[in-house]
Design a protein around this motif. Sequence first.
Motif, mmCIF file in Angstrom:
data_model
loop_
_atom_site.group_PDB
_atom_site.id
_atom_site.type_symbol
_atom_site.label_atom_id
_atom_site.label_comp_id
_atom_site.label_asym_id
_atom_site.label_seq_id
_atom_site.Cartn_x
_atom_site.Cartn_y
_atom_site.Cartn_z
ATOM 1 N N ARG A 172 0.480 -1.535 0.028
ATOM 2 C CA ARG A 172 -0.027 0.347 0.052
ATOM 3 C C ARG A 172 0.908 1.108 -0.185
ATOM 4 N NH1 ARG A 172 -3.302 0.088 5.213
ATOM 5 N NH2 ARG A 172 -3.985 1.893 4.631
ATOM 6 N N THR A 173 2.098 1.711 -0.817
ATOM 7 C CA THR A 173 2.834 2.322 -0.933
ATOM 8 C C THR A 173 2.120 3.883 -1.433
ATOM 9 O OG1 THR A 173 4.480 1.211 -1.334
ATOM 10 C CG2 THR A 173 5.278 3.327 -1.703
ATOM 11 N N ARG A 174 2.532 4.627 -0.821
ATOM 12 C CA ARG A 174 1.510 6.330 -1.015
ATOM 13 C C ARG A 174 2.963 7.445 -0.614
ATOM 14 N NH1 ARG A 174 -1.545 9.896 1.535
ATOM 15 N NH2 ARG A 174 -1.800 8.346 3.781
ATOM 16 N N VAL A 175 2.817 7.814 -1.695
ATOM 17 C CA VAL A 175 3.600 9.126 -1.459
ATOM 18 C C VAL A 175 2.706 10.554 -2.206
ATOM 19 C CG1 VAL A 175 5.726 10.195 -2.433
ATOM 20 C CG2 VAL A 175 5.630 8.201 -3.011
ATOM 21 N N THR A 176 3.203 11.175 -0.597
ATOM 22 C CA THR A 176 2.068 12.793 -0.643
ATOM 23 C C THR A 176 2.482 13.705 -1.249
ATOM 24 O OG1 THR A 176 2.974 12.991 1.913
ATOM 25 C CG2 THR A 176 0.989 11.385 1.845
ATOM 26 N N GLU A 177 2.026 14.293 -1.073
ATOM 27 C CA GLU A 177 2.401 15.492 -1.677
ATOM 28 C C GLU A 177 3.548 16.860 -0.761
ATOM 29 O OE1 GLU A 177 -0.101 18.165 -3.174
ATOM 30 O OE2 GLU A 177 -1.006 17.519 -4.547
ATOM 31 N N SER A 178 3.791 16.235 0.321
ATOM 32 C CA SER A 178 4.140 17.174 1.395
ATOM 33 C C SER A 178 5.629 16.101 1.627
ATOM 34 C CB SER A 178 3.692 16.571 2.539
ATOM 35 O OG SER A 178 2.777 15.525 2.759
ATOM 36 N N GLY A 179 5.732 14.590 0.750
ATOM 37 C CA GLY A 179 6.959 14.590 0.994
ATOM 38 C C GLY A 179 7.059 13.032 1.781
ATOM 39 N N PHE A 180 6.098 12.850 2.165
ATOM 40 C CA PHE A 180 6.301 11.470 3.154
ATOM 41 C C PHE A 180 5.816 9.980 2.270
ATOM 42 C CE2 PHE A 180 5.033 14.895 6.099
ATOM 43 C CZ PHE A 180 6.005 14.505 7.586
ATOM 44 N N ILE A 181 6.513 9.075 2.458
ATOM 45 C CA ILE A 181 6.236 8.110 2.068
ATOM 46 C C ILE A 181 5.782 7.099 3.415
ATOM 47 C CG2 ILE A 181 7.170 5.855 1.156
ATOM 48 C CD1 ILE A 181 9.772 8.859 1.077
ATOM 49 N N ASN A 182 3.800 6.743 3.037
ATOM 50 C CA ASN A 182 3.788 5.826 4.077
ATOM 51 C C ASN A 182 3.489 4.460 3.142
ATOM 52 O OD1 ASN A 182 1.804 7.425 5.788
ATOM 53 N ND2 ASN A 182 2.278 8.535 3.804
ATOM 54 N N SER A 183 3.854 2.781 3.506
ATOM 55 C CA SER A 183 4.442 1.531 2.686
ATOM 56 C C SER A 183 4.197 0.886 3.987
ATOM 57 C CB SER A 183 5.056 1.716 1.645
ATOM 58 O OG SER A 183 5.219 0.776 1.035
ATOM 59 N N ARG A 184 3.940 -0.281 3.950
ATOM 60 C CA ARG A 184 5.145 -1.893 5.039
ATOM 61 C C ARG A 184 5.916 -1.842 4.016
ATOM 62 N NH1 ARG A 184 1.471 -4.195 8.102
ATOM 63 N NH2 ARG A 184 -0.721 -3.943 7.701
ATOM 64 N N HIS A 185 6.966 -2.499 4.262
ATOM 65 C CA HIS A 185 8.233 -2.853 3.987
ATOM 66 C C HIS A 185 9.241 -1.481 3.676
ATOM 67 C CE1 HIS A 185 5.424 -6.446 4.518
ATOM 68 N NE2 HIS A 185 5.228 -6.087 3.353
ATOM 69 N N LEU A 186 9.085 -0.503 3.911
ATOM 70 C CA LEU A 186 10.176 0.721 4.151
ATOM 71 C C LEU A 186 11.618 -0.334 5.323
ATOM 72 C CD1 LEU A 186 8.376 3.850 4.518
ATOM 73 C CD2 LEU A 186 9.219 3.048 2.789
ATOM 74 N N ASP A 187 11.618 -1.051 5.866
ATOM 75 C CA ASP A 187 12.204 -1.857 6.708
ATOM 76 C C ASP A 187 12.786 -2.912 5.459
ATOM 77 O OD1 ASP A 187 13.710 -3.055 7.959
ATOM 78 O OD2 ASP A 187 12.333 -3.694 9.646
ATOM 79 N N ASP A 188 12.739 -2.661 4.052
ATOM 80 C CA ASP A 188 14.708 -2.039 4.450
ATOM 81 C C ASP A 188 15.031 -1.817 2.799
ATOM 82 O OD1 ASP A 188 16.656 -0.797 5.256
ATOM 83 O OD2 ASP A 188 18.448 -2.693 4.615
ATOM 84 N N LYS A 189 13.534 -1.924 2.283
ATOM 85 C CA LYS A 189 13.356 -1.421 0.742
ATOM 86 C C LYS A 189 13.426 -0.072 0.538
ATOM 87 C CE LYS A 189 10.818 -5.017 -0.890
ATOM 88 N NZ LYS A 189 9.577 -5.802 -1.170
ATOM 89 N N ALA A 190 13.720 0.987 1.522
ATOM 90 C CA ALA A 190 13.896 1.998 1.969
ATOM 91 C C ALA A 190 15.511 2.390 1.394
ATOM 92 C CB ALA A 190 13.305 2.845 3.147
ATOM 93 N N SER A 191 15.993 1.644 2.011
ATOM 94 C CA SER A 191 17.699 1.571 2.382
ATOM 95 C C SER A 191 18.444 1.009 0.928
ATOM 96 C CB SER A 191 18.181 0.767 3.236
ATOM 97 O OG SER A 191 17.296 1.468 4.917
ATOM 98 N N ALA A 192 17.209 -0.271 0.629
ATOM 99 C CA ALA A 192 18.114 -0.505 -0.843
ATOM 100 C C ALA A 192 17.861 0.159 -2.261
ATOM 101 C CB ALA A 192 16.929 -1.809 -1.259
ATOM 102 N N ALA A 193 16.583 1.612 -1.812
ATOM 103 C CA ALA A 193 16.896 2.567 -3.035
ATOM 104 C C ALA A 193 17.481 3.188 -2.711
ATOM 105 C CB ALA A 193 15.400 2.447 -2.346
ATOM 106 N N ILE A 194 18.045 3.676 -1.302
ATOM 107 C CA ILE A 194 18.786 3.937 -1.174
ATOM 108 C C ILE A 194 20.779 3.526 -1.625
ATOM 109 C CG2 ILE A 194 20.170 5.602 0.272
ATOM 110 C CD1 ILE A 194 18.309 5.391 2.384
#
Length: 346
Positions: A172-194
């Motif tokens: 259920r990934t969602r990026v808001t206009e204010s820059g927030f990223i809401n999602s399951r599995h940001l642990d650790d796919k956010a870091s893999a993307a980095i």
Amino acid sequence: MDFVNLDYILDQLIQLCSISSPAGNTQKAMDYLKRQLDDLGISYTSTNKGALIATIPGQEINVHRHIAAHIDTLGAMVKEIKSNGRLKLAKIGGYNWNTVEGALCYIETGAGNRYSGTILNTHSSAHVYEDHAKQERNDDNMELRIDEKVKNQDDVLSLGIDVGDFVSFDARTRVTESGFINSRHLDDKASAAILMGALKHIKENNLLLPYTTNFMFSNNEEIGYGGNASITPETKEYLVVDMGAIGEGQTTDEFCVSICAKDSSGPYHFDLRQKLVQLAQRHKIYYKVDIYPHYGSDASSALRAGFDIVHGLIGPGIDASHGHERTHKDALSNTAELLIHYLLAQ
């Protein structure tokens, strides 16, 4: 920060979160990363355990750095097919059932077929069960309701669903206009993307790193042994990029790069931590130093495996860890910037 492509990092995060990869069933995510590395022209190898290691040769070939982020996520496995056609589950990774109650999920059969469903407690109807709200959310009281016409065990078996099939949770990934990223599995796919953003930046700018650096995308971190092998003998420093834990008593927020001083395995290497802090200060990167009380990383598992390494841990601040998580673009940017300055530093 304007020297790392944040749009690329966000796109990688969204793409990775759309690919189911519970620990034990991560091949589709690894195949996606291989295609991205091929597009960047970066060489890589796959380990016997299924991890992916991309290598950037450095000026010093006899000293290596090891950078790790994990691609595996929390999930579940079919434990039992119940007489009413619903599924009893066994958890993969450490989470509480209440964090996935009501979650859309997917069952992947051994033949590769995919069915959707919802995770519920067994007394899910408030109009029927007096203890609907009070029923304990535990292994025995949670079940998966399949989105197919199934009324009994035989109906489920006829779909090809069986014990041992993997269950993943919709991100259920969602990026808001204010820059927030809401999602399951940001642990650790956010870091893999980095990590992918750092690799793209290094490759496109023809940067020469001081040391040969191996970037590991590990695949068993959530079950405790993702990055504890396939570390070259030349490796001196091992830096994990994983989520920064947010909560009461923590300094980390959703905008910083969090630098871990200690987790449940003990302190991280003081000199490396100080190096990271000094880099953040020198380059005016928003950071916080924190202790993560209920946490372990690929680096701590490598130490338990006996590797003689200097170990560190940084990551974007992420709220509601192992639940429906949230971070901000600023945290991705600050983490990517610190990572690249570290990679370029002696």
